[in-house]
Each structure stands twice: as C-alpha cells, then as structure tokens.
Design a protein around this motif. Sequence first.
Motif, PDB file in Angstrom:
ATOM      1  N   CYS A  70      49.654  56.170  54.934  1.00  0.00           N
ATOM      2  CA  CYS A  70      49.794  55.675  56.293  1.00  0.00           C
ATOM      3  C   CYS A  70      49.890  54.148  56.248  1.00  0.00           C
ATOM      4  N   PRO A  71      50.307  53.491  57.317  1.00  0.00           N
ATOM      5  CA  PRO A  71      50.449  52.025  57.294  1.00  0.00           C
ATOM      6  C   PRO A  71      49.171  51.293  56.932  1.00  0.00           C
ATOM      7  N   ASP A  72      48.027  51.723  57.441  1.00  0.00           N
ATOM      8  CA  ASP A  72      46.768  51.039  57.136  1.00  0.00           C
ATOM      9  C   ASP A  72      46.418  51.153  55.662  1.00  0.00           C
ATOM     10  N   CYS A  73      46.565  52.315  55.103  1.00  0.00           N
ATOM     11  CA  CYS A  73      46.244  52.501  53.686  1.00  0.00           C
ATOM     12  C   CYS A  73      47.251  51.786  52.788  1.00  0.00           C
ATOM     13  N   LEU A  74      48.522  51.770  53.242  1.00  0.00           N
ATOM     14  CA  LEU A  74      49.513  51.010  52.476  1.00  0.00           C
ATOM     15  C   LEU A  74      49.103  49.545  52.389  1.00  0.00           C
ATOM     16  N   GLU A  75      48.632  48.993  53.499  1.00  0.00           N
ATOM     17  CA  GLU A  75      48.216  47.589  53.538  1.00  0.00           C
ATOM     18  C   GLU A  75      46.985  47.354  52.676  1.00  0.00           C
ATOM     19  N   GLU A  76      46.064  48.310  52.659  1.00  0.00           N
ATOM     20  CA  GLU A  76      44.816  48.144  51.928  1.00  0.00           C
ATOM     21  C   GLU A  76      44.966  48.404  50.429  1.00  0.00           C
ATOM     22  N   GLN A  77      45.821  49.336  50.067  1.00  0.00           N
ATOM     23  CA  GLN A  77      45.862  49.824  48.699  1.00  0.00           C
ATOM     24  C   GLN A  77      47.011  49.254  47.854  1.00  0.00           C
ATOM     25  N   THR A  78      47.949  48.550  48.483  1.00  0.00           N
ATOM     26  CA  THR A  78      49.090  48.036  47.731  1.00  0.00           C
ATOM     27  C   THR A  78      49.319  46.563  48.063  1.00  0.00           C
ATOM     28  N   VAL A  79      50.048  45.890  47.176  1.00  0.00           N
ATOM     29  CA  VAL A  79      50.439  44.484  47.366  1.00  0.00           C
ATOM     30  C   VAL A  79      51.878  44.316  46.901  1.00  0.00           C
ATOM     31  N   ILE A  80      52.479  43.183  47.242  1.00  0.00           N
ATOM     32  CA  ILE A  80      53.847  42.870  46.844  1.00  0.00           C
ATOM     33  C   ILE A  80      53.803  41.830  45.734  1.00  0.00           C
ATOM     34  N   CYS A  81      54.489  42.099  44.617  1.00  0.00           N
ATOM     35  CA  CYS A  81      54.577  41.119  43.536  1.00  0.00           C
ATOM     36  C   CYS A  81      55.268  39.864  44.064  1.00  0.00           C
ATOM     37  N   SER A  82      54.607  38.743  43.926  1.00  0.00           N
ATOM     38  CA  SER A  82      55.143  37.501  44.479  1.00  0.00           C
ATOM     39  C   SER A  82      56.341  36.978  43.689  1.00  0.00           C
ATOM     40  N   HIS A  83      56.600  37.546  42.519  1.00  0.00           N
ATOM     41  CA  HIS A  83      57.732  37.072  41.713  1.00  0.00           C
ATOM     42  C   HIS A  83      58.976  37.932  41.913  1.00  0.00           C
ATOM     43  N   CYS A  84      58.846  39.246  41.776  1.00  0.00           N
ATOM     44  CA  CYS A  84      60.025  40.109  41.863  1.00  0.00           C
ATOM     45  C   CYS A  84      60.128  40.860  43.177  1.00  0.00           C
ATOM     46  N   GLY A  85      59.053  40.874  43.978  1.00  0.00           N
ATOM     47  CA  GLY A  85      59.090  41.548  45.272  1.00  0.00           C
ATOM     48  C   GLY A  85      58.810  43.036  45.231  1.00  0.00           C
ATOM     49  N   GLN A  86      58.470  43.565  44.080  1.00  0.00           N
ATOM     50  CA  GLN A  86      58.175  44.994  43.959  1.00  0.00           C
ATOM     51  C   GLN A  86      56.787  45.300  44.521  1.00  0.00           C
ATOM     52  N   ARG A  87      56.662  46.453  45.222  1.00  0.00           N
ATOM     53  CA  ARG A  87      55.350  46.874  45.711  1.00  0.00           C
ATOM     54  C   ARG A  87      54.600  47.588  44.596  1.00  0.00           C
ATOM     55  N   ILE A  88      53.336  47.191  44.402  1.00  0.00           N
ATOM     56  CA  ILE A  88      52.511  47.778  43.343  1.00  0.00           C
ATOM     57  C   ILE A  88      51.144  48.133  43.931  1.00  0.00           C
ATOM     58  N   TRP A  89      50.412  48.989  43.237  1.00  0.00           N
ATOM     59  CA  TRP A  89      49.042  49.288  43.650  1.00  0.00           C
ATOM     60  C   TRP A  89      48.178  48.035  43.476  1.00  0.00           C
ATOM     61  N   ALA A  90      47.295  47.797  44.401  1.00  0.00           N
ATOM     62  CA  ALA A  90      46.407  46.638  44.320  1.00  0.00           C
ATOM     63  C   ALA A  90      45.587  46.667  43.036  1.00  0.00           C
ATOM     64  N   SER A  91      45.229  47.849  42.589  1.00  0.00           N
ATOM     65  CA  SER A  91      44.436  47.976  41.365  1.00  0.00           C
ATOM     66  C   SER A  91      45.241  47.601  40.122  1.00  0.00           C
ATOM     67  N   ASP A  92      46.567  47.554  40.248  1.00  0.00           N
ATOM     68  CA  ASP A  92      47.427  47.173  39.122  1.00  0.00           C
ATOM     69  C   ASP A  92      47.858  45.718  39.193  1.00  0.00           C
ATOM     70  N   ASN A  93      47.321  44.967  40.133  1.00  0.00           N
ATOM     71  CA  ASN A  93      47.673  43.559  40.272  1.00  0.00           C
ATOM     72  C   ASN A  93      47.294  42.796  39.009  1.00  0.00           C
ATOM     73  N   ALA A  94      48.269  42.234  38.314  1.00  0.00           N
ATOM     74  CA  ALA A  94      48.004  41.474  37.096  1.00  0.00           C
ATOM     75  C   ALA A  94      47.795  39.997  37.381  1.00  0.00           C
TER      76      ALA A  94
END
Length: 365
Positions: free
Chosen positions: A28-52
């Motif tokens: 859902c939109p809320d969980c998407l916002e909470e659980q994922t982020v956008i890579c600031s370099h390539c723009g790909q959406r990734i899981w927040a837990s995979d944020n390097a």
Amino acid sequence: MIETFLCSHCGRLHPISARHEMDDKSLCPDCLEEQTVICSHCGQRIWASDNAGDSSRFLCQDCCDAYYLYCAQCGCLLSIDEAYIDDDNDYVCADCYHRAQNSQAIHNYNYKPTPIFYGVGDRYFGVELEIDRGGEDSDAARALLSIANAEEELLYCKHDGSLDDGIELVTHPLTFQYHLESMPWKDLLQKAISLGYYSHKGGTCGLHVHINRSAFGETEYEQEPVIARILYFVEKHWDELLKFSRRTPRQLERWASRYGYKDRPKDILDHAKKGYGGRYSSVNLENRATIEFRIFRGTLKFNTLIATLQLVNRICDVALSLSDDELQAMSWTTFVSGCQEKELIQYLKERRLYVNEPITTEEEI
C-alpha cells in the motif's frame, strides 16, 4: 464493488488502484513509503533494509560500490567526486581534510583554502614568495605565521617541490593598499632572514603575483582586451622586465617563458589561449579566477618586494586606462615617468631602468 488487495506488509485491504509492486510483494502507499527508498544515484527503488548509503543519501549496493566510498578519518559516506586525498594518500571528506591541513604549519602543494579577501577595492593581489635553504621546518613556518597572522589570517605556508630545502609563503587576496599598510612584510622578511632563509640567492625561488580577473571587468568580454594589453606590454618591454625581474634568460625560459611578440594585443592573447607555455608562462592564464605574473625572482629585500607589487599595479593601470593604440605607442621611458611610488622609483634606479644618475644599492637576499 471496489476491487481490493491485501498489503504484503501491513496485512490490510486497500483499493487495487493503490497497489505498488515491489519484487514479489504488493504494498500500500504507506508501507511503500515506510519500507522502501529511492537510490539517489540511479533512481531505482530499493528496500530500506538494503540501503547501502546512509540516512541522508540512499543508495543501492551497485551504485555505492561504483561511485561512493567512506572517509578514512570519520567514516562518513562521500562520492568519489567529493573525496580529497590526504597526506597519507587516503580518501577523506572535505571537513577532515581541511581540519588536518589547518592543524599543520606547512601544507601540501595542492592545499587551496577558501580565499579570504582583505581590503576595500576591486583589485586584489595574491603573493606567492618562495624561500629556500632554511629548511622545510614546521617550527620556522610557525614563527613566520605568528608574525603574518598576528591580527588576521593573511598567510599560509606550503611545500614546493621546486625548492631544495625551503617553503612557499602564500598570502590570501589583499588589496594593494592592504599589502602596503597592513601586511607586516618588513617584519616577516626580516624574520625569514634571521631563520637562515634566502630567496634571491636561493637560485630557483620566484615571486609570483596573482591578480583577480574581475579587476579587469565583470564579464569575460570586458576582461579579455585588458588582459591582452597586459600580455602585449610584457612582450613589448621584455628586455626591461628581464632586468627588473633579476632572473636570467634561462630561468625565465624554464619558469616563466614568453609568448612571443605580435603586433596586436589580441593576437598575443589568442596565441596564449591555445596553450602555448602552459602555467610556466610569464603571465600564467590557466587559473580560472586570476592571472599570475611569474617573471620575478624571489627576494627578502623589503623595497624590492613592494616595488614589484607597485610595478604590477602600474601595468594593470595602463592596461585598463589606455587603448590598444595608446599602449602600442607608449615607450618604456613614458611608462616609468608615470611611476610615483618611492619604492618603485628606487628600485628602477637600482636596476638602471630609470633616466637618472647611478645610485648606491643594497644587496639582494
């Protein structure tokens, strides 16, 4: 009936129109916002837990590995373009680099602090004075800095590979009047002499003077004709400036070569802009914000240093105030007859560049 889906994360039903697919999960939109982020370099959406990356810069692992690294001092994340290389050849952030440099008395050759401008006016002079034979010694550097920076941070010291056993003294940009009235040159030079340094007698030492390009106009279109006239003046009066500089022709060929005389100022500038001579030219044009007079030999004699600044200031004056035709018609005698400062007149007399009787001179150091 509204079609719904079950959010893979929160387990609640939501309208199918609000579904976002992430890998094999529906969010859902809320969980998407909470659980994922956008890579600031390539723009790909990734899981927040995979944020390097970190909390302020989200990165996928591939982008982090390819384009980012961590400061060897504080561990902060920085892009390769943001990284500095410190004296240990480690990659560090700007804060750690400048903090380390500021704690040193003698900085590395590439050290370039944010310039601090002193004095009121449009024309600023940055002086680089090389001194040799007294050692690349931190205690000596601190002694010199304590004089120059007693009131304001006017000077810093750098390593210079062209010197045998010395250091380079570099001022922040100061107006002409600030150099004359507030920069403690006389005390600084006397201290360098007492510490065993030479400059004129150092062999390879130079005295370089930077002038801000903005002193010649607000735009490049306004600046270039003035700079062209400066180059023309130097080429036309090369023999007189060679005497003034105290350099040998061979030294100038190596450290401050000429562009070559041409009939029009613009032709010399066009020739120079093609890269002839590079930074080791009589007037170096490779700096974005300044032009650099490189023709002068180093000195620890106060009158000589001040006279050099006065000469450069006078050259800038005539390049700004005269047309191409007027400058082409100006002789050396006419030029020096307009010099008013006692230090410059004294030095011109010492070098037999002024119409007058011979005078007694003091030895250069």
